[in-house]
Motif scaffolding. Structure first.
Motif, PDB file in Angstrom:
ATOM      1  N   CYS A  95       0.748  -1.048   0.143  1.00  0.00           N
ATOM      2  CA  CYS A  95       0.071  -0.055   0.078  1.00  0.00           C
ATOM      3  C   CYS A  95       0.976   1.166   0.096  1.00  0.00           C
ATOM      4  O   CYS A  95       2.052   1.290   0.376  1.00  0.00           O
ATOM      5  N   ASN A  96       0.156   2.184  -0.536  1.00  0.00           N
ATOM      6  CA  ASN A  96       0.926   3.502  -0.738  1.00  0.00           C
ATOM      7  C   ASN A  96       0.201   4.819  -0.521  1.00  0.00           C
ATOM      8  O   ASN A  96      -0.966   4.776  -0.741  1.00  0.00           O
ATOM      9  N   VAL A  97       1.062   5.762   0.046  1.00  0.00           N
ATOM     10  CA  VAL A  97       0.143   7.042   0.210  1.00  0.00           C
ATOM     11  C   VAL A  97       1.350   8.161  -0.446  1.00  0.00           C
ATOM     12  O   VAL A  97       2.496   8.312  -0.130  1.00  0.00           O
ATOM     13  N   GLY A  98       0.756   9.033  -1.364  1.00  0.00           N
ATOM     14  CA  GLY A  98       1.535  10.033  -1.665  1.00  0.00           C
ATOM     15  C   GLY A  98       1.489  11.458  -1.340  1.00  0.00           C
ATOM     16  O   GLY A  98       0.410  11.755  -1.049  1.00  0.00           O
ATOM     17  N   PHE A  99       2.595  12.100  -0.824  1.00  0.00           N
ATOM     18  CA  PHE A  99       2.536  13.392  -0.389  1.00  0.00           C
ATOM     19  C   PHE A  99       3.179  14.523  -1.289  1.00  0.00           C
ATOM     20  O   PHE A  99       3.917  14.066  -2.021  1.00  0.00           O
ATOM     21  N   HIS A 100       3.165  15.589  -0.860  1.00  0.00           N
ATOM     22  CA  HIS A 100       3.993  16.510  -1.965  1.00  0.00           C
ATOM     23  C   HIS A 100       5.534  16.208  -1.805  1.00  0.00           C
ATOM     24  O   HIS A 100       6.100  16.394  -2.794  1.00  0.00           O
ATOM     25  N   GLY A 106       4.330   0.594   2.648  1.00  0.00           N
ATOM     26  CA  GLY A 106       4.505  -0.345   3.616  1.00  0.00           C
ATOM     27  C   GLY A 106       5.309  -1.471   3.234  1.00  0.00           C
ATOM     28  O   GLY A 106       6.055  -1.275   2.218  1.00  0.00           O
ATOM     29  N   GLN A 107       5.608  -2.470   4.112  1.00  0.00           N
ATOM     30  CA  GLN A 107       6.721  -3.560   3.803  1.00  0.00           C
ATOM     31  C   GLN A 107       5.963  -4.702   3.065  1.00  0.00           C
ATOM     32  O   GLN A 107       6.774  -5.305   2.554  1.00  0.00           O
ATOM     33  N   GLY A 108       4.832  -4.628   2.590  1.00  0.00           N
ATOM     34  CA  GLY A 108       4.238  -5.444   1.604  1.00  0.00           C
ATOM     35  C   GLY A 108       3.765  -6.724   2.381  1.00  0.00           C
ATOM     36  O   GLY A 108       4.047  -7.149   3.529  1.00  0.00           O
ATOM     37  N   THR A 109       2.860  -7.164   1.546  1.00  0.00           N
ATOM     38  CA  THR A 109       1.946  -8.631   1.977  1.00  0.00           C
ATOM     39  C   THR A 109       2.251  -9.665   0.998  1.00  0.00           C
ATOM     40  O   THR A 109       1.662  -9.224  -0.155  1.00  0.00           O
ATOM     41  N   GLN A 110       2.660 -10.784   1.125  1.00  0.00           N
ATOM     42  CA  GLN A 110       2.751 -11.916   0.058  1.00  0.00           C
ATOM     43  C   GLN A 110       1.538 -12.661  -0.263  1.00  0.00           C
ATOM     44  O   GLN A 110       0.914 -13.103   0.666  1.00  0.00           O
TER      45      GLN A 110
END
Length: 115
Positions: A95-100, A106-110
């Motif tokens: 998952c990802n969130v973008g800021f200016h 995150g670390q990811g989930t398989q």
């Protein structure tokens, strides 16, 4: 800022999984959230996007009609419901969130789809 994915695992083709991404450290209800996975020939594939209120969603063609992104702003958590899974959905999901000033991951989930 922290993003912690969970919910991955091994599932048979045609099965379902629900991924979660719990967040902290920012005002969750102000930002769109995204799920990504690695893709052959490119750095990563944008799987799904959800707007800050949940009113906007968008999906990669490869998952449209099978995956559903949602969010609970009270819990600062975004979800990815994955149905009718295929072996080609096997990947680490981030998952990802973008800021200016940049993005956070995150670390990811398989997720492994195999008989």
């Amino acid at each position: 800022v922290q993003l912690v994915e969970s919910g991955g695992g091994l599932v048979q083709p045609g099965g379902s999984l629900r991924l979660s991404c719990a967040t902290s450290g920012f005002t969750f209800n102000m930002y769109a959230m995204r799920w990504y996975r690695p893709a052959p020939g490119k750095e990563r594939e944008l799987v799904a996007t959800i707007g800050s209120t949940g009113g906007y969603t968008n999906y990669a063609y490869s998952v449209k009609g099978r995956f559903t992104i949602s969010r609970d702003n009270a819990k600062s958590t975004v979800y990815l419901q994955m149905d009718s899974l295929k072996p080609e959905d096997t990947a680490v999901y981030y998952c990802n969130v973008g800021f200016h000033l940049g993005d956070y991951w995150g670390q990811g989930t398989q997720v492994t789809v195999s008989a």
